[in-house]
Design a protein around this motif. Structure first.
Motif, PDB file in Angstrom:
ATOM      1  N   PHE A 177       0.690  -1.268  -0.081  1.00  0.00           N
ATOM      2  CA  PHE A 177      -0.191   0.082  -0.022  1.00  0.00           C
ATOM      3  C   PHE A 177       0.747   1.389   0.112  1.00  0.00           C
ATOM      4  O   PHE A 177       0.908   2.183  -0.863  1.00  0.00           O
ATOM      5  N   PHE A 178       1.883   1.403   0.948  1.00  0.00           N
ATOM      6  CA  PHE A 178       2.500   2.625   1.055  1.00  0.00           C
ATOM      7  C   PHE A 178       3.833   2.827   0.082  1.00  0.00           C
ATOM      8  O   PHE A 178       4.277   3.878  -0.138  1.00  0.00           O
ATOM      9  N   SER A 179       4.237   1.692  -0.427  1.00  0.00           N
ATOM     10  CA  SER A 179       5.450   1.887  -1.388  1.00  0.00           C
ATOM     11  C   SER A 179       5.050   2.567  -2.618  1.00  0.00           C
ATOM     12  O   SER A 179       5.997   3.108  -3.304  1.00  0.00           O
ATOM     13  N   SER A 180       3.868   2.654  -3.058  1.00  0.00           N
ATOM     14  CA  SER A 180       3.411   3.567  -4.358  1.00  0.00           C
ATOM     15  C   SER A 180       3.075   4.976  -3.830  1.00  0.00           C
ATOM     16  O   SER A 180       2.797   5.644  -4.749  1.00  0.00           O
ATOM     17  N   ARG A 181       3.245   5.267  -2.555  1.00  0.00           N
ATOM     18  CA  ARG A 181       2.637   6.551  -2.267  1.00  0.00           C
ATOM     19  C   ARG A 181       3.981   7.181  -1.651  1.00  0.00           C
ATOM     20  O   ARG A 181       4.196   7.083  -0.259  1.00  0.00           O
TER      21      ARG A 181
ATOM     22  N   ILE B  69       5.769   6.679   2.527  1.00  0.00           N
ATOM     23  CA  ILE B  69       6.815   5.790   2.913  1.00  0.00           C
ATOM     24  C   ILE B  69       7.493   5.950   4.311  1.00  0.00           C
ATOM     25  O   ILE B  69       7.797   5.169   5.052  1.00  0.00           O
ATOM     26  N   LEU B  70       7.936   7.313   4.737  1.00  0.00           N
ATOM     27  CA  LEU B  70       8.502   7.479   6.068  1.00  0.00           C
ATOM     28  C   LEU B  70       7.399   7.023   7.171  1.00  0.00           C
ATOM     29  O   LEU B  70       7.997   6.335   8.085  1.00  0.00           O
TER      30      LEU B  70
ATOM     31  N   LYS C  45      18.312  14.481   4.308  1.00  0.00           N
ATOM     32  CA  LYS C  45      17.356  15.693   4.562  1.00  0.00           C
ATOM     33  C   LYS C  45      15.977  15.032   4.308  1.00  0.00           C
ATOM     34  O   LYS C  45      15.515  15.147   3.193  1.00  0.00           O
ATOM     35  N   PRO C  46      15.290  15.010   5.475  1.00  0.00           N
ATOM     36  CA  PRO C  46      13.880  14.464   5.537  1.00  0.00           C
ATOM     37  C   PRO C  46      12.839  15.620   4.928  1.00  0.00           C
ATOM     38  O   PRO C  46      12.949  16.459   5.706  1.00  0.00           O
TER      39      PRO C  46
ATOM     40  N   ARG D  49       9.027  12.593  12.977  1.00  0.00           N
ATOM     41  CA  ARG D  49       8.731  11.163  12.936  1.00  0.00           C
ATOM     42  C   ARG D  49       9.990  10.424  12.204  1.00  0.00           C
ATOM     43  O   ARG D  49      10.365   9.119  12.631  1.00  0.00           O
ATOM     44  N   PHE D  50      10.879  11.147  11.589  1.00  0.00           N
ATOM     45  CA  PHE D  50      12.316  10.720  11.182  1.00  0.00           C
ATOM     46  C   PHE D  50      13.140  10.181  12.430  1.00  0.00           C
ATOM     47  O   PHE D  50      13.803   9.134  12.409  1.00  0.00           O
ATOM     48  N   THR D  51      13.080  11.154  13.487  1.00  0.00           N
ATOM     49  CA  THR D  51      14.064  10.636  14.494  1.00  0.00           C
ATOM     50  C   THR D  51      13.574   9.675  15.105  1.00  0.00           C
ATOM     51  O   THR D  51      14.158   8.723  15.715  1.00  0.00           O
TER      52      THR D  51
END
Length: 456
Positions: free
Chosen positions: A323-327, A331-332, A366-367, A381-383
């Motif tokens: 589901f999320f791989s195409s959006r 992804i994060l 750089k997110p 979210r990235f940290t």
């Protein structure tokens, strides 16, 4: 002590030095000779437009005379908003905040100028001159601090918007300072203000606050939607929010689902998710409505996967990845959710990390915020993901990789002044310290030293 010549004297000296007549100079700068003569002889006041034409004609920087203009044309003459207003706008455009401060200081003695200064602040804010706008909002707010006014609330809302950045401590302070003014805003403006406050607390993981403002947002959005639907109200006379009212209502339930998820109440989280998934009751059929409905349909599908995954239904893992791989924008959040589930249920997700290896290392550079996710949400979210990934790798005995991601998390947490996350990183290093090489310990020591120096 060197005496600075007046504007008029310097213009006159320039004309003599260049052997120019007033008529010739007037043609050069597109001013008639009478205007030039009146300015040079002192028989006519100078507007900022005329001053800019003269400065350009003399090949000088546009703000060259601005300090003297304040001395000669503002301080020494009765205050005149029609003359002062264009000068303030030019100071904003040219970044002359020192001149802006001097003139505003004179105007603040008379409260009658506060509404006009507020308009300059609003125009500056809309054009992206945030530093100047913040200064003006602060002064207008100070002048109206004892008034229960909507203008004061708007000033505080704008300041909140300007102050939000990468520093989590400052973001928290900005949110706390703005909170008391939300109810003073126009009913329509409250929708975005509540959304922004909830989003800020969401990035801070202050779930009680998120729930509080999400509930308020639901009530306000419901009222606004019903007002829009009322047949006895002329819609063209109504102020419109940035997004359709139903979108705020749906977002309130998305936030509350996230609160329930954080509290590990996945059943209730799914209830809220199904609420914003079903927007069949929305009557509008325009393109904007269609786009919002489609967006919430996708979010509900994603979050249903997340809730089920965190509740222990690991069988849906592959479907969620598909589901999320195409959006790209998902992804994060998707990787963060999967790493959290992997750590909780001791899942092997090496194949998934391999699949998204390129995306992970791109995020390390750089997110970037994507779609509706703002920078604060993305950074936090990235940290969170980095620390989860470090835990996963360290537990698997992949110490070199694990410590590398842990240090990246620690560094970014320090940059964002996210103390809670930074402390968690330090605790995690202590837990796995015996597996660190001498070089790794040295890198950690230098990193902690740098963090402490930044604190000081």
């Amino acid at each position: 002590m060197e005496i600075t010549p007046t504007i008029r004297a310097e213009v006159q000296t320039y004309l003599i030095r260049k052997s120019l007549t007033m008529t010739e100079f007037g043609h050069m700068i597109d001013l008639n000779v009478g205007t030039v003569s009146g300015i040079v002889t002192g028989n006519r006041s100078i507007s900022v437009h005329q001053l800019d034409r003269i400065t350009m004609g003399m090949n000088l920087p546009p703000d060259y005379f601005y300090e003297r203009y304040i001395d000669e044309c503002i301080e020494e003459e009765p205050l005149n908003w029609r003359r002062i207003s264009p000068f303030l706008y030019r100071c904003v455009e040219l970044g002359r905040l020192d001149c802006l401060r001097r003139v505003v200081g004179m105007l603040l003695d008379n409260p009658v100028y506060l509404p006009s200064l507020f308009e300059v602040a609003e125009d500056s804010f809309k054009k992206g001159y945030t530093e100047a706008a913040a200064f003006l909002y602060e002064n207008v707010a100070e002048g109206e601090k004892y008034q229960y006014s909507e203008r004061l609330a708007v000033c505080q809302y704008r300041l909140f918007t300007i102050r939000i950045g990468d520093d989590q401590e400052k973001n928290y302070d900005a949110a706390i300072q703005f909170e008391p003014y939300v109810d003073r805003l126009d009913e329509v403006d409250q929708l975005d203000a509540l959304k922004d406050l909830a989003n800020t607390y969401r990035s801070l993981r202050k779930w009680n606050k998120v729930e509080l403002f999400a509930k308020a947002l639901e009530i306000k959005a419901d009222i606004q939607y019903k007002l829009d639907q009322a047949h006895d109200v002329k819609k063209e006379n109504l102020k419109k929010p940035v997004s359709p009212p139903f979108a705020y209502w749906a977002f309130s339930h998305l936030l509350r689902a996230e609160v329930c998820e954080a509290r590990k109440d996945y059943e209730k989280a799914l209830q809220h998710t199904y609420k914003y998934a079903d927007l069949s009751w929305v009557k509008e059929t325009d393109e904007v409505t269609f786009e919002w409905k489609k967006r919430y349909e996708e979010w509900s599908e994603a979050n249903a996967y997340v809730n089920k995954l965190h509740a222990g239904e690991v069988s849906i893992l592959a479907d969620y990845v598909t589901f999320f791989s195409s959006r790209k924008e998902e992804i994060l959040p998707g990787l963060d959710n999967i790493i959290e589930a992997a750590n909780r249920f001791r899942l092997d997700i090496d194949h998934i990390l391999k699949q998204f290896e390129k995306e992970i290392f791109t995020l390390l550079d750089k997110p970037e915020c994507m779609g509706v996710y703002n920078q604060q949400f993305t950074t936090e979210r990235f940290t969170h993901f980095l620390r989860g990934l470090a835990i996963y790798l360290l537990r698997k005995g992949r110490f070199s990789e694990g410590f590398a991601f842990l240090f990246s998390c620690l560094e970014r947490s320090a940059e964002a002044n996210n103390r809670i996350q930074a402390i968690r990183c330090m605790r995690l290093f202590t837990h796995f310290k015996e597996h660190a090489s001498a070089h790794t310990k040295e890198v950690y020591g230098n990193l902690i030293k740098a963090v402490n120096e930044d604190e000081e």
